[in-house]
Design a protein around this motif. Structure first.
Motif, short mmCIF file in Angstrom:
data_model
loop_
_atom_site.label_atom_id
_atom_site.label_comp_id
_atom_site.label_asym_id
_atom_site.label_seq_id
_atom_site.Cartn_x
_atom_site.Cartn_y
_atom_site.Cartn_z
N GLY A 107 0.82 -1.21 0.00
CA GLY A 107 0.00 0.00 0.00
C GLY A 107 0.85 1.25 0.00
N GLU A 108 0.41 2.27 0.73
CA GLU A 108 1.09 3.57 0.74
C GLU A 108 2.53 3.47 1.24
N ALA A 111 -4.44 -3.50 -4.74
CA ALA A 111 -5.68 -3.05 -4.09
C ALA A 111 -5.45 -2.26 -2.81
N ASN A 112 -4.29 -2.40 -2.20
CA ASN A 112 -4.03 -1.70 -0.94
C ASN A 112 -3.53 -0.27 -1.14
N ILE A 113 -3.28 0.13 -2.38
CA ILE A 113 -2.87 1.51 -2.64
C ILE A 113 -4.12 2.35 -2.74
N LYS A 114 -4.26 3.28 -1.82
CA LYS A 114 -5.42 4.17 -1.82
C LYS A 114 -5.14 5.36 -2.73
N SER A 115 -6.07 6.28 -2.81
CA SER A 115 -5.97 7.40 -3.74
C SER A 115 -4.73 8.26 -3.52
N GLY A 120 -1.79 7.14 -2.47
CA GLY A 120 -0.60 6.30 -2.47
C GLY A 120 0.47 6.69 -3.46
N CYS A 141 4.62 2.20 -1.51
CA CYS A 141 4.81 3.27 -2.51
C CYS A 141 5.89 4.24 -2.05
#
Length: 122
Positions: free
Chosen positions: A77-78, A107-111, A113, A81
């Protein structure tokens, strides 16, 4: 992994290998080896989480020949990144002009990220 360090290998495809954090530690050490010639690294469709990306990042920043990294369809996720962004920030600008990073289907990268990566590429 150490067997290819001096082999002149330029493309390493480790996609679909069910790789996780412990493998990323070993891969990072191999990438950090001064004589490594890897230009394309495909780690797509594995199980690399944030911890794995942090480990991978340690080797990426010491791999000036790397021009293509595919980490799509993993579990980070973030934080992952951010680890990639910080690692790529060590590359020279001429390298970054030709660098390709593929990170789709995580899928774990949010907007937010990709914010860490924006400053590296732009």
């Amino acid at each position: 992994l150490g067997e290819w360090r001096n082999s002149g290998l330029e493309t390493l495809d480790l996609s679909f290998k069910n790789l996780g954090t412990s493998t990323m530690s070993a891969l990072s050490a191999a990438l950090a080896y001064k004589g490594n010639s890897i230009r394309q690294l495909d780690l797509s469709r594995n199980k690399i989480d944030d911890r794995g990306m942090i480990e991978l990042g340690k080797g990426i920043k010491l791999s000036p020949n790397l021009l293509h990294l595919d980490v799509s369809s993993n579990c980070f996720g973030e934080i992952g990144c951010k680890a990639v962004g910080e690692s790529l920030a060590h590359f020279e600008s001429r390298t970054m002009k030709n660098f390709t990073l593929v990170m789709d289907n995580n899928a774990n990268i949010k907007s937010g990220g990709g914010a860490e990566l924006t400053s590296v590429f732009f």
